[in-house]
Every structure is written in C-alpha cells, then in structure tokens.
Design a protein around this motif. Structure first.
Motif, PDB file in Angstrom:
ATOM      1  N   LYS A  17      30.466  45.323  50.041  1.00 34.28           N
ATOM      2  CA  LYS A  17      30.131  46.285  48.913  1.00 34.28           C
ATOM      3  C   LYS A  17      29.365  47.424  49.340  1.00 34.28           C
ATOM      4  O   LYS A  17      29.562  48.545  48.829  1.00 34.28           O
ATOM      5  CB  LYS A  17      29.487  45.441  47.891  1.00 34.28           C
ATOM      6  N   GLU A  50      37.011  38.001  45.989  1.00 33.70           N
ATOM      7  CA  GLU A  50      36.003  38.776  45.233  1.00 33.70           C
ATOM      8  C   GLU A  50      35.865  40.291  46.003  1.00 33.70           C
ATOM      9  O   GLU A  50      35.653  41.395  45.449  1.00 33.70           O
ATOM     10  CB  GLU A  50      34.823  38.026  45.114  1.00 33.70           C
ATOM     11  N   GLY A  51      35.789  40.259  47.396  1.00 35.29           N
ATOM     12  CA  GLY A  51      35.658  41.448  48.281  1.00 35.29           C
ATOM     13  C   GLY A  51      36.872  42.432  47.788  1.00 35.29           C
ATOM     14  O   GLY A  51      36.787  43.684  47.883  1.00 35.29           O
ATOM     15  N   PHE A  54      36.739  44.051  44.736  1.00 34.64           N
ATOM     16  CA  PHE A  54      35.550  44.961  44.317  1.00 34.64           C
ATOM     17  C   PHE A  54      36.094  46.280  45.152  1.00 34.64           C
ATOM     18  O   PHE A  54      36.001  47.393  44.613  1.00 34.64           O
ATOM     19  CB  PHE A  54      34.350  44.659  45.169  1.00 34.64           C
ATOM     20  N   ALA A  57      39.093  48.222  43.411  1.00 36.08           N
ATOM     21  CA  ALA A  57      38.732  48.929  42.237  1.00 36.08           C
ATOM     22  C   ALA A  57      38.135  50.292  42.698  1.00 36.08           C
ATOM     23  O   ALA A  57      37.805  50.906  41.848  1.00 36.08           O
ATOM     24  CB  ALA A  57      37.805  48.024  41.433  1.00 36.08           C
ATOM     25  N   HIS A  58      37.640  50.448  43.823  1.00 36.04           N
ATOM     26  CA  HIS A  58      36.957  51.411  44.261  1.00 36.04           C
ATOM     27  C   HIS A  58      38.014  52.438  45.260  1.00 36.04           C
ATOM     28  O   HIS A  58      37.474  53.291  45.924  1.00 36.04           O
ATOM     29  CB  HIS A  58      35.658  51.409  45.165  1.00 36.04           C
ATOM     30  N   TYR A 402      22.923  49.347  44.250  1.00 35.11           N
ATOM     31  CA  TYR A 402      23.401  49.579  45.985  1.00 35.11           C
ATOM     32  C   TYR A 402      22.503  50.592  46.505  1.00 35.11           C
ATOM     33  O   TYR A 402      22.791  50.948  47.931  1.00 35.11           O
ATOM     34  CB  TYR A 402      24.886  49.844  45.967  1.00 35.11           C
TER      35      TYR A 402
END
Length: 411
Positions: A17, A50-51, A54, A57-58, A402
């Motif tokens: 992340k 999950e990674g 994520f 999505a970016h 972050y």
C-alpha cells in the motif's frame, strides 16, 4: 519518449500500500511459495487478493514472483499454485516473474497471465530475449551484468512490444545474476530456492588445513576483509541515460525492506522520472534533492554497477557490512479519531516532546513535535514502548492516511 514504468518491491501488504501511494506504477510481490525471498513476510492468497484490489483501484499493476529454480518435487505444487493465481477473483495478478523453463511452461498451460523472465535466468544478449519472446514471454529482466550500451543494443534487436525490465536501485549480489552457491555450501540454505543467507556480507579469514583454529586475515587491501561486499546500486543521477537505453521498467530491489525505505526510494525515483519527462533542466535542478532523499534511508554506499563498464575495486566495501542510516521508521498514519488524533502502529519507539518528521507522498517533509499520545482505551501515554503497539498521536498538524512518521538519526 516512451512511457517508463517504476516497479517497486513489496514484502508485505502494508508495504504494498505504501509503494502504491508513494509513486509506483507497478509492484512485485511474493506468495507463500516458489519465490526467492523465503525470509520476507510474503503474501497469503487472501492478502494477495486484497493487495491486488488496492493496487488496481489506484491504477497500479501487481506482478507475482515464482522465480525459484525448481526441483522435481516442486513441479506439482507449482502447477497448483499458478492455477490458483490464474483463477483469482475479482482481480488477479498482471504478470508472473519466472526463471525456470519448466515453471514458464506450466504457467502457459494453466493460467492466462503475462509471463516475465526473471534476472535469475541470466538474460545477457538479444538472442535470449528473442528466444523467450517466441515462447510467449512479454518481458525479460536484464542480467545485472549488462552495460547500458548492451541494453541499448538489445532494444534495437527485439520487437517493439517486447519489454525490457532493469534493476536501477538496491543491493547487488556478488554472484552472477544472483545464482549464489556460497549460501548452499556454508549453511545448506539454497539461494535458488529463496533461502539465501547473504554470505557475501560476512567477514572472512583463512584457515590452513593442518593448523585448525589459526585464523589468518584476508586483505584485499589494508582496509579490511569483506571481500564480497558490494556497494548498493543507485542510478538516480543517471535517469537520462536509462531513458535513452530504451528500458521499459525501472526496477527497485528490496522485497525485505521497510515501508520507510520503499516509500523513500519510490517517491524519489517517481519525482526524478516525472521531472525529467517534463524537462531535462528541471531534472538537473532537482538532482541535489534526489540525492539527499536517497541518502536519507538505509543504504550501503552507492555504485553504478555494470552500467558504465565492469566494476572496479571501488565498488566494494572492505571495512564493514553495515548500512548507513539517516532516518528511523516510526510508523504509518492511519485513520483520524473524533479528537483529531491519528492512529499509528508503532515500528520504533518515540515519545511525547520529541521532534520527528512527517514524510508525505507529494515530496514534502514536515518537522513536527509530538504533543500527545493515548492508547486504544484513551489513556494518556508518554511513549510507545511495545513493538507494533497501536495507539493515537497528536503532532499539532493535520495528517493524511499513509503519511509516514520518521526520526532523523544524528551521528
């Protein structure tokens, strides 16, 4: 000028992340098996899912390493593992990094994911690139031993849609493209199975066979005995030359590094690449900032490796195997509570009243003083004494999720 990918390592979901937020175009990760970093935290299938969600999505890609040199007993497990990767839902990896021809063939049979050829496959000439391209590879990672002139020649001899990936920053292995035998012989831990013990960083002496216990120092010169200990690769001052060589993906080494290290290197190379694409003058003007930032994280001095010819004795460190360290990683900012304090999971101890620094993805570094801390029950604290303790902190300024907390180390 062609688009250049910044490829950043992630040894855990937390670091993935951070890599995404701090400027990566793509990240590479390892699963529970068949990668070359057995000592990294690596990803369970659930964490991998999950990674990937994520990252996607970016707008960031995820490549999964499966780059062991397989033995007979590995092949059935490899098939099952790669099949699972191909069936992942709702998102799946964008590429697989593979060194072994058998693993490459299995991947082509059981999953429809791009296959990249690892540096472990010793890719030193354009014929090798052409060979893998004909078999279905979309990308090849150059061997560490290539010069920029050789990479430029490879680019001229391969199809335009065949991608070149090259390491531009991080630790250098003393063995040819990472194929270390020392670890296996000394400790029984096979570097080509992901268990390297890094014996290239050890201090050595000579023992004569008939006189056990009598140690004679080994000197390459008067400075010491770390005869295999390479400086770290750093090409932040040579982005124009990397661009001119026709490299598609700039790869950072370090799947066992901290979130602070990954954030620092990713943010610095991101800005250097973007500045150069905007104008060569802007890149040159900001060069001192790039160097300052890169030197703020852990490193083992710097070299340009093989890019400008074969390394000399100046690329080795003879007196120590330790890293230089400019900052200590304290934690990453999480959610804000009703009182305007921010959740932190501690990585190293710090205290109320201490001056620390907030590192932001956009390049800003903000000095602050820790005003207050409280535990998860709301009780005030003077410091966070327990590793990975979760608590809330007030530093007197708004933070964002972050952001990274770090502390400068004074010699």
């Amino acid at each position: 000028m062609k688009e250049t990918e910044l490829l950043v390592p992630a040894g855990s979901l937390e670091v993935l992340k951070i890599a995404v937020i701090y400027g990566a175009d793509a990240v590479y990760i390892g699963g529970d098996a068949f990668g070359l970093r057995a000592k990294a935290k690596n990803f369970s299938m659930e964490e991998m899912e999950e990674g990937i969600i994520f990252a996607h999505a970016h707008g960031v890609k995820v490549y999964v390493t499966a780059n062991i040199l397989a033995h007979n007993e590995d092949l059935a497990g490899v098939r099952e593992y790669l099949k699972k990767l191909g069936e992942m839902k709702p998102e799946r990896p964008d590429g697989l990094i593979i060194a072994d021809p058998a693993v490459f063939a299995i991947a082509g049979e059981v999953c429809d994911i791009d296959r990249h050829i690892s540096t472990q496959a010793n890719n030193t000439n354009y014929g090798t690139f052409q060979f893998w391209q004909k078999l279905g590879a979309t990308r090849v990672v150059t061997a560490r031993e290539l010069s920029l002139a050789e990479i430029k020649e490879i680019r001229a001899q391969i199809p335009e849609n065949m991608q070149i990936e090259t390491f531009v920053h991080g630790a250098m292995c003393i063995s040819y493209s990472g194929r270390c035998l020392l670890s296996n012989y000394f400790t029984g831990r096979d570097a080509n199975q992901g268990e390297c013990t890094h014996p290239c960083r050890w201090k050595y002496s000579v023992v004569e066979e008939t006189r056990p216990g009598e140690y004679f120092p080994v000197y390459e010169n008067e400075r010491g005995t770390y005869i295999f200990n390479s400086k770290d690769l750093c090409m932040i001052e040579h982005i124009p030359d990397l661009m001119a060589a026709g490299i598609d993906s700039f790869k950072i080494e370090g799947r066992m590094k901290t979130a602070l290290y990954v954030a620092t290197v990713a943010r610095t190379y991101r800005k250097a690449i973007d500045d150069y694409l905007e104008s060569a003058q802007k890149y040159e003007q900001n060069l001192p900032w790039y160097i300052e930032q890169i030197k703020s994280c852990t490193y083992r001095q710097f070299t340009t490796g093989f890019f400008y010819g074969k390394p000399s004795e100046e690329t080795q460190i003879y007196d120590s195997n330790t890293y230089e360290r400019g900052y200590t990683y304290l934690g990453t900012v999480g959610k804000e509570d009703e009182q305007g304090m921010y959740c932190i999971e501690q990585r190293n101890k710090f205290s109320v009243g201490e001056e620390i620094e907030i590192m932001k993805p956009d390049g800003r570094n903000i000095k602050v003083t820790v005003r207050a801390m409280k535990d998860m029950e709301g009780n005030g604290m003077e410091s966070c004494p327990h590793p990975k303790q979760v608590f809330y902190v007030d530093v007197g300024t708004p933070l964002e999720e972050y952001d990274i907390l770090r502390r400068q180390e004074i010699d």
